[in-house]
Design a protein around this motif. Structure first.
Motif, PDB file in Angstrom:
ATOM      1  N   TYR A  27      17.979  44.630  32.010  1.00  0.00           N
ATOM      2  CA  TYR A  27      18.013  45.487  33.189  1.00  0.00           C
ATOM      3  C   TYR A  27      18.562  44.710  34.372  1.00  0.00           C
ATOM      4  O   TYR A  27      18.573  43.481  34.386  1.00  0.00           O
ATOM      5  N   SER A  28      18.998  45.432  35.369  1.00  0.00           N
ATOM      6  CA  SER A  28      19.321  44.892  36.692  1.00  0.00           C
ATOM      7  C   SER A  28      18.725  45.889  37.681  1.00  0.00           C
ATOM      8  O   SER A  28      19.169  47.035  37.750  1.00  0.00           O
ATOM      9  N   ILE A  29      17.719  45.474  38.400  1.00  0.00           N
ATOM     10  CA  ILE A  29      17.084  46.348  39.391  1.00  0.00           C
ATOM     11  C   ILE A  29      17.743  46.073  40.736  1.00  0.00           C
ATOM     12  O   ILE A  29      17.641  44.969  41.275  1.00  0.00           O
ATOM     13  N   VAL A  30      18.413  47.073  41.256  1.00  0.00           N
ATOM     14  CA  VAL A  30      19.137  46.937  42.521  1.00  0.00           C
ATOM     15  C   VAL A  30      18.313  47.588  43.626  1.00  0.00           C
ATOM     16  O   VAL A  30      17.911  48.743  43.509  1.00  0.00           O
ATOM     17  N   ARG A  31      18.063  46.835  44.675  1.00  0.00           N
ATOM     18  CA  ARG A  31      17.296  47.326  45.825  1.00  0.00           C
ATOM     19  C   ARG A  31      18.161  47.230  47.080  1.00  0.00           C
ATOM     20  O   ARG A  31      18.105  46.246  47.821  1.00  0.00           O
ATOM     21  N   PRO A  32      18.945  48.278  47.338  1.00  0.00           N
ATOM     22  CA  PRO A  32      19.806  48.242  48.532  1.00  0.00           C
ATOM     23  C   PRO A  32      19.013  48.480  49.815  1.00  0.00           C
ATOM     24  O   PRO A  32      17.956  49.115  49.798  1.00  0.00           O
ATOM     25  N   THR A  33      19.551  47.958  50.897  1.00  0.00           N
ATOM     26  CA  THR A  33      18.993  48.270  52.208  1.00  0.00           C
ATOM     27  C   THR A  33      19.540  49.639  52.617  1.00  0.00           C
ATOM     28  O   THR A  33      20.059  50.374  51.788  1.00  0.00           O
ATOM     29  N   ALA A  34      19.471  49.965  53.857  1.00  0.00           N
ATOM     30  CA  ALA A  34      19.946  51.266  54.350  1.00  0.00           C
ATOM     31  C   ALA A  34      21.453  51.422  54.154  1.00  0.00           C
ATOM     32  O   ALA A  34      22.194  50.446  54.097  1.00  0.00           O
ATOM     33  N   PHE A  35      21.876  52.676  54.057  1.00  0.00           N
ATOM     34  CA  PHE A  35      23.300  52.991  53.993  1.00  0.00           C
ATOM     35  C   PHE A  35      23.809  53.227  55.412  1.00  0.00           C
ATOM     36  O   PHE A  35      23.102  53.755  56.261  1.00  0.00           O
ATOM     37  N   PHE A  36      25.064  52.855  55.661  1.00  0.00           N
ATOM     38  CA  PHE A  36      25.664  53.151  56.961  1.00  0.00           C
ATOM     39  C   PHE A  36      25.561  54.642  57.267  1.00  0.00           C
ATOM     40  O   PHE A  36      25.267  55.047  58.380  1.00  0.00           O
ATOM     41  N   LYS A  37      25.795  55.472  56.249  1.00  0.00           N
ATOM     42  CA  LYS A  37      25.753  56.918  56.434  1.00  0.00           C
ATOM     43  C   LYS A  37      24.369  57.369  56.932  1.00  0.00           C
ATOM     44  O   LYS A  37      24.257  58.197  57.820  1.00  0.00           O
ATOM     45  N   SER A  38      23.301  56.787  56.384  1.00  0.00           N
ATOM     46  CA  SER A  38      21.945  57.144  56.802  1.00  0.00           C
ATOM     47  C   SER A  38      21.688  56.736  58.251  1.00  0.00           C
ATOM     48  O   SER A  38      21.082  57.480  59.022  1.00  0.00           O
ATOM     49  N   LEU A  39      22.144  55.538  58.600  1.00  0.00           N
ATOM     50  CA  LEU A  39      21.942  55.072  59.975  1.00  0.00           C
ATOM     51  C   LEU A  39      22.702  55.933  60.969  1.00  0.00           C
ATOM     52  O   LEU A  39      22.199  56.257  62.043  1.00  0.00           O
ATOM     53  N   ALA A  40      23.910  56.327  60.601  1.00  0.00           N
ATOM     54  CA  ALA A  40      24.704  57.179  61.490  1.00  0.00           C
ATOM     55  C   ALA A  40      23.997  58.514  61.706  1.00  0.00           C
ATOM     56  O   ALA A  40      24.011  59.059  62.815  1.00  0.00           O
ATOM     57  N   GLY A  41      23.367  59.037  60.667  1.00  0.00           N
ATOM     58  CA  GLY A  41      22.620  60.287  60.797  1.00  0.00           C
ATOM     59  C   GLY A  41      21.449  60.154  61.753  1.00  0.00           C
ATOM     60  O   GLY A  41      21.162  61.061  62.536  1.00  0.00           O
ATOM     61  N   ARG A  69      30.522  52.453  48.885  1.00  0.00           N
ATOM     62  CA  ARG A  69      31.535  51.802  48.034  1.00  0.00           C
ATOM     63  C   ARG A  69      31.129  50.372  47.683  1.00  0.00           C
ATOM     64  O   ARG A  69      31.256  49.938  46.537  1.00  0.00           O
ATOM     65  N   ASP A  70      30.640  49.625  48.679  1.00  0.00           N
ATOM     66  CA  ASP A  70      30.214  48.250  48.419  1.00  0.00           C
ATOM     67  C   ASP A  70      29.035  48.220  47.450  1.00  0.00           C
ATOM     68  O   ASP A  70      28.968  47.360  46.566  1.00  0.00           O
ATOM     69  N   LEU A  71      28.115  49.156  47.604  1.00  0.00           N
ATOM     70  CA  LEU A  71      26.982  49.216  46.691  1.00  0.00           C
ATOM     71  C   LEU A  71      27.446  49.567  45.275  1.00  0.00           C
ATOM     72  O   LEU A  71      27.000  48.962  44.300  1.00  0.00           O
ATOM     73  N   ALA A  72      28.354  50.516  45.155  1.00  0.00           N
ATOM     74  CA  ALA A  72      28.883  50.895  43.838  1.00  0.00           C
ATOM     75  C   ALA A  72      29.566  49.698  43.175  1.00  0.00           C
ATOM     76  O   ALA A  72      29.380  49.463  41.974  1.00  0.00           O
ATOM     77  N   ASP A  73      30.332  48.927  43.945  1.00  0.00           N
ATOM     78  CA  ASP A  73      30.986  47.729  43.402  1.00  0.00           C
ATOM     79  C   ASP A  73      29.953  46.724  42.902  1.00  0.00           C
ATOM     80  O   ASP A  73      30.099  46.130  41.835  1.00  0.00           O
ATOM     81  N   PHE A  74      28.897  46.546  43.687  1.00  0.00           N
ATOM     82  CA  PHE A  74      27.839  45.602  43.313  1.00  0.00           C
ATOM     83  C   PHE A  74      27.168  46.041  42.008  1.00  0.00           C
ATOM     84  O   PHE A  74      26.964  45.234  41.094  1.00  0.00           O
ATOM     85  N   ILE A  75      26.842  47.330  41.919  1.00  0.00           N
ATOM     86  CA  ILE A  75      26.176  47.847  40.723  1.00  0.00           C
ATOM     87  C   ILE A  75      27.086  47.715  39.499  1.00  0.00           C
ATOM     88  O   ILE A  75      26.638  47.303  38.423  1.00  0.00           O
ATOM     89  N   ILE A  88      15.716  41.254  39.827  1.00  0.00           N
ATOM     90  CA  ILE A  88      15.558  42.200  40.933  1.00  0.00           C
ATOM     91  C   ILE A  88      16.508  41.717  42.009  1.00  0.00           C
ATOM     92  O   ILE A  88      16.441  40.559  42.439  1.00  0.00           O
ATOM     93  N   LEU A  89      17.424  42.592  42.413  1.00  0.00           N
ATOM     94  CA  LEU A  89      18.536  42.191  43.271  1.00  0.00           C
ATOM     95  C   LEU A  89      18.552  42.963  44.583  1.00  0.00           C
ATOM     96  O   LEU A  89      19.096  44.064  44.675  1.00  0.00           O
ATOM     97  N   PRO A  90      17.961  42.399  45.644  1.00  0.00           N
ATOM     98  CA  PRO A  90      18.111  43.020  46.954  1.00  0.00           C
ATOM     99  C   PRO A  90      19.569  42.865  47.389  1.00  0.00           C
ATOM    100  O   PRO A  90      20.163  41.805  47.183  1.00  0.00           O
ATOM    101  N   VAL A  91      20.146  43.911  47.948  1.00  0.00           N
ATOM    102  CA  VAL A  91      21.537  43.825  48.359  1.00  0.00           C
ATOM    103  C   VAL A  91      21.742  44.564  49.688  1.00  0.00           C
ATOM    104  O   VAL A  91      21.177  45.626  49.906  1.00  0.00           O
ATOM    105  N   GLY A  92      22.518  43.948  50.554  1.00  0.00           N
ATOM    106  CA  GLY A  92      22.857  44.565  51.832  1.00  0.00           C
ATOM    107  C   GLY A  92      24.309  44.316  52.146  1.00  0.00           C
ATOM    108  O   GLY A  92      25.030  43.661  51.386  1.00  0.00           O
ATOM    109  N   GLY A  93      24.721  44.827  53.253  1.00  0.00           N
ATOM    110  CA  GLY A  93      26.119  44.686  53.664  1.00  0.00           C
ATOM    111  C   GLY A  93      26.382  43.337  54.318  1.00  0.00           C
ATOM    112  O   GLY A  93      25.491  42.483  54.407  1.00  0.00           O
TER     113      GLY A  93
END
Length: 101
Positions: A27-41, A69-75, A88-93
């Motif tokens: 497995y690879s557990i990906v834990r992204p931080t917030a999305f730019f889109k969410s923050l803009a909202g 897009r960056d998250l999709a590339d990482f995954i 367990i992979l925390p990932v941010g921009g």
């Protein structure tokens, strides 16, 4: 924690348990931080007059937003990079995390 967060953590634990029992399972557990889109909202809501709720001094909600897009590339990279297996992979921009302060 919110209910969906508890469910995600429970599922993550099950993945880890399965990998411990079966070496062919990984497995690879990906834990992204917030999305730019969410923050803009959120910014739009505040500009439109909605209240913003900040927890404590704002440090608790510090995040390093990532684009979809960056998250999709990482995954996608998790599928081919052996160093990301059974992790367990925390990932941010890029750049430093920001706070609502």
């Amino acid at each position: 924690l919110l209910e969906f967060q508890r469910a995600k953590l429970k599922f993550e634990a099950k993945l880890q348990e399965l990998a411990e029992k079966d070496e062919s399972f990984s497995y690879s557990i990906v834990r992204p931080t917030a999305f730019f889109k969410s923050l803009a909202g959120q910014v739009k809501l505040v500009k439109d007059g909605s209240a913003y709720i900040m927890f404590g001094d704002g440090e608790l909600s510090k995040c390093n937003a990532i684009s979809e897009r960056d998250l999709a590339d990482f995954i996608a990279n998790c599928c081919s990079d052996p160093s990301k297996r059974n992790q367990i992979l925390p990932v941010g921009g890029p750049g430093k995390p920001v706070t609502p302060k």
